[in-house]
Design a protein around this motif. Structure first.
Motif, PDB file in Angstrom:
ATOM      1  N   GLU A 138      87.406  25.549  40.264  1.00 15.03           N
ATOM      2  CA  GLU A 138      86.244  24.738  39.923  1.00 15.03           C
ATOM      3  C   GLU A 138      84.955  25.358  40.461  1.00 15.03           C
ATOM      4  O   GLU A 138      84.045  24.661  40.937  1.00 15.03           O
ATOM      5  CB  GLU A 138      86.414  23.292  40.423  1.00 15.03           C
ATOM      6  CG  GLU A 138      87.644  22.598  39.843  1.00 15.03           C
ATOM      7  CD  GLU A 138      87.873  21.198  40.406  1.00 15.03           C
ATOM      8  OE1 GLU A 138      87.002  20.685  41.145  1.00 15.03           O
ATOM      9  OE2 GLU A 138      88.928  20.612  40.113  1.00 15.03           O
ATOM     10  N   ALA A 139      84.879  26.687  40.361  1.00 18.94           N
ATOM     11  CA  ALA A 139      83.712  27.433  40.824  1.00 18.94           C
ATOM     12  C   ALA A 139      82.968  28.010  39.623  1.00 18.94           C
ATOM     13  O   ALA A 139      83.505  28.111  38.519  1.00 18.94           O
ATOM     14  CB  ALA A 139      84.134  28.553  41.772  1.00 18.94           C
ATOM     15  N   GLY A 140      81.734  28.420  39.859  1.00 15.37           N
ATOM     16  CA  GLY A 140      80.920  28.935  38.780  1.00 15.37           C
ATOM     17  C   GLY A 140      81.225  30.350  38.375  1.00 15.37           C
ATOM     18  O   GLY A 140      81.282  30.677  37.183  1.00 15.37           O
ATOM     19  N   PHE A 141      81.446  31.239  39.372  1.00 15.46           N
ATOM     20  CA  PHE A 141      81.562  32.665  39.100  1.00 15.46           C
ATOM     21  C   PHE A 141      82.622  33.291  40.002  1.00 15.46           C
ATOM     22  O   PHE A 141      82.726  32.939  41.180  1.00 15.46           O
ATOM     23  CB  PHE A 141      80.226  33.382  39.352  1.00 15.46           C
ATOM     24  CG  PHE A 141      79.069  32.762  38.621  1.00 15.46           C
ATOM     25  CD1 PHE A 141      78.794  33.102  37.306  1.00 15.46           C
ATOM     26  CD2 PHE A 141      78.265  31.823  39.251  1.00 15.46           C
ATOM     27  CE1 PHE A 141      77.730  32.523  36.628  1.00 15.46           C
ATOM     28  CE2 PHE A 141      77.194  31.237  38.591  1.00 15.46           C
ATOM     29  CZ  PHE A 141      76.926  31.587  37.268  1.00 15.46           C
ATOM     30  N   GLY A 142      83.370  34.229  39.445  1.00 18.37           N
ATOM     31  CA  GLY A 142      84.325  35.016  40.213  1.00 18.37           C
ATOM     32  C   GLY A 142      84.024  36.491  40.064  1.00 18.37           C
ATOM     33  O   GLY A 142      83.733  36.967  38.962  1.00 18.37           O
ATOM     34  N   VAL A 143      84.074  37.220  41.171  1.00 13.77           N
ATOM     35  CA  VAL A 143      83.838  38.668  41.168  1.00 13.77           C
ATOM     36  C   VAL A 143      85.022  39.320  41.870  1.00 13.77           C
ATOM     37  O   VAL A 143      85.200  39.167  43.084  1.00 13.77           O
ATOM     38  CB  VAL A 143      82.518  39.032  41.882  1.00 13.77           C
ATOM     39  CG1 VAL A 143      82.307  40.547  41.852  1.00 13.77           C
ATOM     40  CG2 VAL A 143      81.347  38.311  41.236  1.00 13.77           C
ATOM     41  N   ALA A 144      85.861  40.016  41.101  1.00 17.96           N
ATOM     42  CA  ALA A 144      87.074  40.625  41.641  1.00 17.96           C
ATOM     43  C   ALA A 144      86.793  42.042  42.125  1.00 17.96           C
ATOM     44  O   ALA A 144      86.035  42.787  41.497  1.00 17.96           O
ATOM     45  CB  ALA A 144      88.178  40.647  40.578  1.00 17.96           C
ATOM     46  N   VAL A 145      87.434  42.390  43.233  1.00 16.61           N
ATOM     47  CA  VAL A 145      87.260  43.711  43.841  1.00 16.61           C
ATOM     48  C   VAL A 145      88.614  44.246  44.293  1.00 16.61           C
ATOM     49  O   VAL A 145      89.643  43.602  44.144  1.00 16.61           O
ATOM     50  CB  VAL A 145      86.273  43.653  45.036  1.00 16.61           C
ATOM     51  CG1 VAL A 145      84.864  43.368  44.560  1.00 16.61           C
ATOM     52  CG2 VAL A 145      86.712  42.617  46.053  1.00 16.61           C
ATOM     53  N   CYS A 146      88.595  45.454  44.870  1.00 19.07           N
ATOM     54  CA  CYS A 146      89.829  46.193  45.139  1.00 19.07           C
ATOM     55  C   CYS A 146      90.665  45.602  46.265  1.00 19.07           C
ATOM     56  O   CYS A 146      91.870  45.838  46.321  1.00 19.07           O
ATOM     57  CB  CYS A 146      89.513  47.653  45.423  1.00 19.07           C
ATOM     58  SG  CYS A 146      88.310  47.898  46.756  1.00 19.07           S
ATOM     59  N   ASN A 147      90.068  44.862  47.180  1.00 19.88           N
ATOM     60  CA  ASN A 147      90.824  44.169  48.232  1.00 19.88           C
ATOM     61  C   ASN A 147      89.906  43.144  48.885  1.00 19.88           C
ATOM     62  O   ASN A 147      88.696  43.122  48.643  1.00 19.88           O
ATOM     63  CB  ASN A 147      91.399  45.157  49.273  1.00 19.88           C
ATOM     64  CG  ASN A 147      90.343  46.067  49.859  1.00 19.88           C
ATOM     65  OD1 ASN A 147      89.392  45.613  50.476  1.00 19.88           O
ATOM     66  ND2 ASN A 147      90.504  47.371  49.656  1.00 19.88           N
ATOM     67  N   ALA A 148      90.490  42.287  49.710  1.00 20.34           N
ATOM     68  CA  ALA A 148      89.705  41.213  50.314  1.00 20.34           C
ATOM     69  C   ALA A 148      88.737  41.734  51.374  1.00 20.34           C
ATOM     70  O   ALA A 148      87.706  41.100  51.628  1.00 20.34           O
ATOM     71  CB  ALA A 148      90.628  40.153  50.915  1.00 20.34           C
ATOM     72  N   THR A 149      89.045  42.864  51.997  1.00 18.71           N
ATOM     73  CA  THR A 149      88.100  43.459  52.942  1.00 18.71           C
ATOM     74  C   THR A 149      86.814  43.844  52.230  1.00 18.71           C
ATOM     75  O   THR A 149      85.705  43.578  52.709  1.00 18.71           O
ATOM     76  CB  THR A 149      88.724  44.681  53.622  1.00 18.71           C
ATOM     77  OG1 THR A 149      89.915  44.285  54.309  1.00 18.71           O
ATOM     78  CG2 THR A 149      87.765  45.319  54.609  1.00 18.71           C
ATOM     79  N   ALA A 150      86.955  44.465  51.046  1.00 20.79           N
ATOM     80  CA  ALA A 150      85.784  44.802  50.233  1.00 20.79           C
ATOM     81  C   ALA A 150      85.038  43.539  49.820  1.00 20.79           C
ATOM     82  O   ALA A 150      83.795  43.508  49.793  1.00 20.79           O
ATOM     83  CB  ALA A 150      86.216  45.593  48.999  1.00 20.79           C
ATOM     84  N   ALA A 151      85.784  42.479  49.504  1.00 22.10           N
ATOM     85  CA  ALA A 151      85.161  41.211  49.125  1.00 22.10           C
ATOM     86  C   ALA A 151      84.318  40.659  50.268  1.00 22.10           C
ATOM     87  O   ALA A 151      83.182  40.196  50.059  1.00 22.10           O
ATOM     88  CB  ALA A 151      86.233  40.210  48.703  1.00 22.10           C
TER      89      ALA A 151
END
Length: 392
Positions: free
Chosen positions: A44-57
């Motif tokens: 239920e969020a507006g935007f998702g931005v996927a990256v190579c790992n959670a550390t990068a996130a």
């Protein structure tokens, strides 16, 4: 060996990845966007931005929050290194807030006291990384109120908490944090092999996060300092990174997301069985705070060491020798050599240190059978029963 955690990958997951291998897109393409949108919709969020790992996130979330040299990031000492390291990547100083003795999450009462002292000293944090340890959110209502009072950005490190809920809303909805970070490492709730994602409700943050994950580049003419040279043209307008997630990984994530409810149901069933089966042993079992529904990434117990003849290490090694793949989550971050060189020392965060001296993570994953769980409990009962008798 019964592992403490493992991925559950089936033929549908394999077929999803193979379909992408046969497509025109292997790196960043339409499957990535579908995965980002599916995660945002689920939470239920507006935007998702996927990256190579959670550390990068965590890194780009901190950068998008404006964290830099001269700023402070605070987090829990009971977490993986990345929750603190992300601040150091930005050139910021890092400090910690001790944990609640019952939930083992960041203690909001300790946070309030520390913020009051920091305001007086002129050293308030710019970012707080609130870690949802083991799959359960912190007291995010209280943290949100403190954020509004003291003016810091809240990043919820929900690496353990895909599918968790807090105050009747999905973790990641954006009601209680400016940004939420998830992990898709193989032992987490769902996997993309490696991978991470940032959720936010703020479009300017989402745009900035997307730019940071891909070298700081833009093709948006409105952001350029000169007219476009042609359809091929782009500009690097800030220093970014190659933190991209591939369509191959996104395909696995999308397929895994279809099974999230089943994964969560089994984890919760196993956690409930542990709560019953271990109730009479000299252990402190995990507790839930009101309004929080854990995703149960981890099932951690604390040895009541004063009632045992064996040490924490001896119990751990005894279980490993019996084929039970226990683990410890976590060594307090402030006790790592890198952070000790920054001035931290034993005794700085006594609750986190006391927790570490007693904590053992027991096996928990969706494919775990009742028989395997019974074996874990039997071996733990054998060890603790012997040591308890010896202590008497």
């Amino acid at each position: 060996m019964i592992p403490y955690g493992r991925q559950s990958v089936d033929q549908a997951d394999i077929d999803a990845v193979v379909d992408v291998l046969k497509s025109d897109w292997l790196t960043q393409g339409p499957t990535l966007e579908r995965f980002e949108n599916a995660m945002a919709e689920r939470c239920e969020a507006g935007f998702g931005v996927a990256v190579c790992n959670a550390t990068a996130a965590l890194h780009i979330a901190c950068l998008a929050a404006g964290l830099g040299p001269g700023d402070w990031l605070w987090t829990s000492p009971n977490t993986f290194l990345a929750s603190a390291n992300c601040g150091r990547y930005c050139g910021a100083d890092v400090d910690f807030v001790d944990i609640d003795p019952l939930t083992w999450n960041l203690d909001t009462a300790a946070l309030a006291r520390k913020l009051d002292a920091a305001e007086f000293a002129g050293r308030l944090p710019k970012v707080l990384v609130a870690v949802a340890f083991s799959g359960q959110s912190c007291d995010m209502h209280a943290i949100g109120e403190l954020a509004r009072r003291y003016g810091f950005v809240v990043i919820e490190d929900a690496s353990h908490a895909v599918g968790a809920r807090y105050a009747g809303r999905p973790v990641g909805c954006g009601e209680f944090a400016d940004m939420t970070v998830f992990s898709f490492h193989p032992v987490k709730i769902v996997t993309t092999g490696e991978g991470g994602l940032v959720l936010t409700n703020r479009p300017e943050l989402a745009e900035h996060l997307r730019r940071l994950r891909s070298h700081g580049m833009t093709r948006d003419a409105a952001q350029m300092d000169e007219a476009s040279h042609g359809p091929w043209y782009y500009q690097q307008i800030e220093l970014g990174f190659n933190y991209r997630l591939t369509d191959l990984q996104a395909a696995l994530g999308l397929s895994q997301l279809n099974k999230l409810d089943a994964f969560l149901a089994r984890r919760r069933e196993l956690a409930a069985r542990y709560q019953t089966l271990l109730a009479d042993l000299p252990l402190s079992l995990p507790t839930s705070q009101p309004g929080a529904e854990s995703a149960w990434h981890l099932y951690v117990v604390r040895l009541q060491t004063e009632r045992l003849a064996l040490s924490h290490r001896q119990v751990f090694e005894g279980l490993r020798a019996a084929g039970i793949g226990v683990n410890v989550h976590y060594i307090p971050v402030h006790l790592q050599p890198y952070y000790r060189e920054l001035g931290f020392k034993a005794g700085d965060f006594p609750e986190a240190e006391a927790y570490y001296a007693q904590a053992i993570s027991l096996p928990l994953y969706p494919a775990m059978t009742d028989a395997q769980q019974d074996e874990v409990v039997d071996q733990l009962r054998r060890l603790l029963g012997e040591t308890a008798r010896a202590a008497n």
